[in-house]
Design an enzyme around this catalytic site. Structure first.
Site, PDB file in Angstrom:
ATOM      1  N   GLU A 143       5.040  53.886  69.765  1.00  0.00           N
ATOM      2  CA  GLU A 143       6.421  53.281  68.975  1.00  0.00           C
ATOM      3  C   GLU A 143       6.997  53.792  70.939  1.00  0.00           C
ATOM      4  O   GLU A 143       7.878  55.403  71.004  1.00  0.00           O
ATOM      5  CB  GLU A 143       6.678  54.316  68.351  1.00  0.00           C
ATOM      6  N   ASP A 178      10.743  49.532  66.836  1.00  0.00           N
ATOM      7  CA  ASP A 178      11.357  50.211  66.155  1.00  0.00           C
ATOM      8  C   ASP A 178      12.815  49.505  66.494  1.00  0.00           C
ATOM      9  O   ASP A 178      13.433  50.462  67.621  1.00  0.00           O
ATOM     10  CB  ASP A 178      11.601  51.593  65.745  1.00  0.00           C
ATOM     11  N   GLN A 204      10.243  48.262  61.936  1.00  0.00           N
ATOM     12  CA  GLN A 204      10.680  49.148  61.780  1.00  0.00           C
ATOM     13  C   GLN A 204      12.224  48.831  61.639  1.00  0.00           C
ATOM     14  O   GLN A 204      12.844  48.060  63.157  1.00  0.00           O
ATOM     15  CB  GLN A 204      10.042  50.639  61.884  1.00  0.00           C
ATOM     16  N   GLU A 240      12.295  52.410  57.218  1.00  0.00           N
ATOM     17  CA  GLU A 240      12.436  53.637  58.036  1.00  0.00           C
ATOM     18  C   GLU A 240      13.464  54.304  58.251  1.00  0.00           C
ATOM     19  O   GLU A 240      14.027  54.252  58.902  1.00  0.00           O
ATOM     20  CB  GLU A 240      11.451  53.788  59.236  1.00  0.00           C
TER      21      GLU A 240
END
Length: 261
Positions: A143, A178, A204, A240
């Site tokens: 990530e 993300d 996310q 998240e």
């Protein structure tokens, strides 16, 4: 229709961690993710999952000494044996929990002149992790994380993450996208999603810039959810974010996407 997983490391923090599973299920979530499970046995966590009727979709491998600032050990030369043990441990948890995706954190770059050596170590360790996980039917994720929240983190950009995956060439090594981190570092999320979707293994979300609920801020999430659906993504989307008050009180944004109860 997007499917959302509650991130129990950030949401429902008004409850003790073992009680967050039931709280998430009560609010209509069908899946959960979190950072690190290692304070509990996999059997304890599996019992909580089963009691709440939840699917475990993601957790991280050991990050090293988190309290003293380590944010992953995959890129740290000299820590290879520790890294391999962490993969073995995570896979053992995944077997019990039914979890099929593991996020491997890269780590902090000690100094600019060591970046190349750390990247080399990172690639070697990721190749090992992917090979070990493939036999278990598990996908390894990496990530990009923004340097504002995590200064010095080795991996910041989407294109770099996908290049690493291509260089290693393992079929079960993918990128964790993300939206919060990508917006801070790069922006242009819809183009990045379209360009890279074939290599994205997990998504996310959080509001930008505050990392709260995705119902205000710089990103138009309803539009992004439509694009993600149109691009054929069928995996879970991890929530998240840090609720502004309580997780339950801030879930108005998710109601249109929740299954009828």
């Amino acid at each position: 229709m997007p499917r959302f997983a509650a991130n129990l490391s950030m949401m429902y923090t008004e409850h003790a961690f073992p009680d967050r599973f039931a709280a998430a299920a009560h609010d209509g979530f069908e899946a959960v993710e979190y950072l690190f499970p290692y304070e509990y046995t996999p059997e304890e966590l599996k019992a909580r999952l089963d009691a709440a009727g939840l699917t475990q979709v993601l957790f991280n491998t050991q990050p090293g000494d988190w309290a003293n600032g380590e944010r992953g050990i995959a890129s740290l030369p000299g820590r290879e044996d520790e890294f391999r043990r962490s993969i073995d441990q995570a896979l053992a948890y995944a077997r019990v929990l039914g979890n099929r995706k593991l996020h491997v954190m890269a780590g902090i770059v000690a100094s600019p002149e060591l970046r190349a050596a750390q990247r080399e170590t990172y690639l070697k360790n990721l190749a090992f992790a992917a090979q070990a996980a493939q036999a278990e039917g598990v996908t390894i994720l990496i990530e990009p994380i923004n340097p504002r929240d995590m200064p010095g983190y080795l991996l910041n950009r989407q294109d770099d993450a996908h290049a690493i995956c291509k260089e290693i060439g393992a079929p079960n090594l993918q990128v964790q996208f993300d939206c919060y981190h990508c917006q801070i570092v790069e922006g242009d999320l819809s183009v990045k999603l379209e360009r890279d979707m074939s290599g994205i293994g997990h998504i996310q979300i959080a509001g930008v810039p505050g990392r709260n609920e995705p119902d205000r801020g710089e990103l138009n999430y309803p539009w992004l959810f439509e694009r993600i659906d149109a691009l054929g993504y069928t995996g879970w989307i991890g929530c998240e974010y840090r609720p502004r008050t309580t997780a339950s009180a801030g879930l108005g944004w998710i109601r249109p996407y929740m299954p009828a109860r």
